[in-house]
Design a protein around this motif. Structure first.
Motif, PDB file in Angstrom:
ATOM      1  N   GLY A   1      -5.906  -8.913  -3.912  1.00  0.00           N
ATOM      2  CA  GLY A   1      -5.122  -7.839  -3.331  1.00  0.00           C
ATOM      3  C   GLY A   1      -3.710  -8.211  -2.927  1.00  0.00           C
ATOM      4  O   GLY A   1      -3.027  -7.419  -2.268  1.00  0.00           O
ATOM      5  N   GLN A   2      -3.216  -9.375  -3.358  1.00  0.00           N
ATOM      6  CA  GLN A   2      -1.909  -9.851  -2.927  1.00  0.00           C
ATOM      7  C   GLN A   2      -0.784  -9.588  -3.921  1.00  0.00           C
ATOM      8  O   GLN A   2       0.382  -9.789  -3.602  1.00  0.00           O
ATOM      9  CB  GLN A   2      -1.980 -11.353  -2.635  1.00  0.00           C
ATOM     10  N   ARG A   3      -1.131  -9.164  -5.138  1.00  0.00           N
ATOM     11  CA  ARG A   3      -0.122  -8.963  -6.179  1.00  0.00           C
ATOM     12  C   ARG A   3      -0.442  -7.718  -6.987  1.00  0.00           C
ATOM     13  O   ARG A   3      -1.599  -7.336  -7.122  1.00  0.00           O
ATOM     14  CB  ARG A   3      -0.066 -10.167  -7.131  1.00  0.00           C
ATOM     15  N   VAL A   4       0.613  -7.136  -7.556  1.00  0.00           N
ATOM     16  CA  VAL A   4       0.463  -6.041  -8.511  1.00  0.00           C
ATOM     17  C   VAL A   4       1.212  -6.439  -9.772  1.00  0.00           C
ATOM     18  O   VAL A   4       2.375  -6.841  -9.705  1.00  0.00           O
ATOM     19  CB  VAL A   4       1.029  -4.715  -7.962  1.00  0.00           C
ATOM     20  N   VAL A   5       0.533  -6.358 -10.915  1.00  0.00           N
ATOM     21  CA  VAL A   5       1.204  -6.625 -12.191  1.00  0.00           C
ATOM     22  C   VAL A   5       1.330  -5.311 -12.951  1.00  0.00           C
ATOM     23  O   VAL A   5       0.557  -4.369 -12.732  1.00  0.00           O
ATOM     24  CB  VAL A   5       0.447  -7.674 -13.041  1.00  0.00           C
TER      25      VAL A   5
ATOM     26  N   VAL B   1       2.958  -8.734  -2.310  1.00  0.00           N
ATOM     27  CA  VAL B   1       2.962  -7.814  -1.165  1.00  0.00           C
ATOM     28  C   VAL B   1       4.207  -7.966  -0.305  1.00  0.00           C
ATOM     29  O   VAL B   1       4.486  -7.116   0.544  1.00  0.00           O
ATOM     30  CB  VAL B   1       1.690  -8.005  -0.307  1.00  0.00           C
ATOM     31  N   ASN B   2       4.961  -9.050  -0.512  1.00  0.00           N
ATOM     32  CA  ASN B   2       6.209  -9.248   0.222  1.00  0.00           C
ATOM     33  C   ASN B   2       7.415  -8.717  -0.542  1.00  0.00           C
ATOM     34  O   ASN B   2       8.552  -8.853  -0.083  1.00  0.00           O
ATOM     35  CB  ASN B   2       6.404 -10.740   0.521  1.00  0.00           C
ATOM     36  N   GLY B   3       7.165  -8.131  -1.721  1.00  0.00           N
ATOM     37  CA  GLY B   3       8.244  -7.563  -2.504  1.00  0.00           C
ATOM     38  C   GLY B   3       8.918  -8.545  -3.437  1.00  0.00           C
ATOM     39  O   GLY B   3       9.957  -8.221  -4.022  1.00  0.00           O
ATOM     40  N   ARG B   4       8.357  -9.750  -3.604  1.00  0.00           N
ATOM     41  CA  ARG B   4       8.958 -10.734  -4.503  1.00  0.00           C
ATOM     42  C   ARG B   4       8.610 -10.387  -5.948  1.00  0.00           C
ATOM     43  O   ARG B   4       7.449 -10.355  -6.330  1.00  0.00           O
ATOM     44  CB  ARG B   4       8.472 -12.138  -4.177  1.00  0.00           C
TER      45      ARG B   4
ATOM     46  N   PRO C   1       0.827  -1.202   0.000  1.00  0.00           N
ATOM     47  CA  PRO C   1       0.000   0.000   0.000  1.00  0.00           C
ATOM     48  C   PRO C   1       0.866   1.258   0.000  1.00  0.00           C
ATOM     49  O   PRO C   1       2.091   1.155   0.086  1.00  0.00           O
ATOM     50  CB  PRO C   1      -0.796  -0.132   1.298  1.00  0.00           C
ATOM     51  N   ILE C   2       0.249   2.404  -0.087  1.00  0.00           N
ATOM     52  CA  ILE C   2       0.997   3.647  -0.160  1.00  0.00           C
ATOM     53  C   ILE C   2       1.934   3.766   1.040  1.00  0.00           C
ATOM     54  O   ILE C   2       1.549   3.548   2.172  1.00  0.00           O
ATOM     55  CB  ILE C   2       0.036   4.852  -0.203  1.00  0.00           C
ATOM     56  N   GLY C   3       3.186   4.071   0.743  1.00  0.00           N
ATOM     57  CA  GLY C   3       4.187   4.199   1.782  1.00  0.00           C
ATOM     58  C   GLY C   3       5.152   3.042   1.836  1.00  0.00           C
ATOM     59  O   GLY C   3       6.231   3.158   2.422  1.00  0.00           O
ATOM     60  N   ARG C   4       4.778   1.928   1.185  1.00  0.00           N
ATOM     61  CA  ARG C   4       5.669   0.766   1.165  1.00  0.00           C
ATOM     62  C   ARG C   4       6.154   0.529  -0.254  1.00  0.00           C
ATOM     63  O   ARG C   4       5.383   0.187  -1.141  1.00  0.00           O
ATOM     64  CB  ARG C   4       4.946  -0.483   1.664  1.00  0.00           C
ATOM     65  N   VAL C   5       7.439   0.734  -0.487  1.00  0.00           N
ATOM     66  CA  VAL C   5       8.012   0.561  -1.818  1.00  0.00           C
ATOM     67  C   VAL C   5       8.250  -0.919  -2.068  1.00  0.00           C
ATOM     68  O   VAL C   5       9.027  -1.558  -1.371  1.00  0.00           O
ATOM     69  CB  VAL C   5       9.337   1.339  -1.966  1.00  0.00           C
TER      70      VAL C   5
END
Length: 204
Positions: free
Chosen positions: A91-95, A114-117, A70-74
């Motif tokens: 809501g667990q991934r962004v493509v 969401v874990n940055g993988r 979410p906003i604030g987490r790169v």
């Protein structure tokens, strides 16, 4: 702007940006002591509880795209270009489309959870224009061309298995996929023209 599932507003200044959504209001500041240009693209998650955004930060010391969710987490950043971000139904991934070279429309479909993988889902395409998450969350549908600019409609699974959905005349662009699996697509048409003024004439 308004998107299905939520409303958001983005305001940008030279050193900060303000994003407000239905459930949260967040200030984000980039190097307040340095003159920076910040361009922002935001999108609501399907549950409308969180916003994802990409921010292009152009400062004297850095020029890169950052994806926050979410906003604030790169979750991801690159010196290239990322666009067309979409959040998975759970809501667990962004493509997104990743173009390693600024100004080049070639690139890959990539994903970050969401874990940055970070995962590259496709091979490199010569031209990439748009994508959409299938409501099942198991596939991403995207418009791409292996060569040239005439895009077809493709699908790729979260495991990287590609298939062609539709090849047609002209360049196809996907906008969204409905819950029953129907796709909203458009066709891009390219037109070139040349104007000539004969010698001695005042008209073209």
């Amino acid at each position: 702007g308004r998107h299905a599932g939520g409303t958001f507003r983005v305001s940008v200044s030279r050193s900060s940006m303000y994003v407000s959504g239905r459930t949260r209001h967040v200030w984000r500041t980039y190097r307040p002591l340095e003159s920076c240009d910040v361009n922002v693209s935001a999108r609501t998650a399907p549950a409308a509880s969180r916003l994802s955004l990409t921010a292009y930060v152009a400062c004297a010391s850095e020029r890169k795209f950052r994806l926050e969710y979410p906003i604030g987490r790169v979750l991801f950043e690159t010196a290239g270009l990322i666009n067309q971000l979409r959040v998975s139904p759970d809501g667990q991934r962004v493509v997104f489309l990743e173009h390693p070279v600024m100004g080049d429309t070639g690139g890959v479909v990539a994903m970050v959870d969401v874990n940055g993988r970070y995962t590259v889902l496709t091979r490199r395409f010569n031209h990439l224009v748009s994508l959409a998450f299938h409501p099942s969350g198991r596939e991403i549908w995207f418009s791409a061309a292996e060569s040239g600019l005439q895009t077809s409609l493709w699908a790729v699974t979260l495991d990287g298995e590609e298939r062609v959905l539709l090849r047609g005349a002209g360049a196809l662009r996907i906008h969204d996929v409905s819950r029953d699996g129907r796709a909203l697509i458009s066709q891009d048409k390219f037109q070139c023209a040349a104007l000539v003024r004969p010698r001695g004439s005042r008209e073209e």
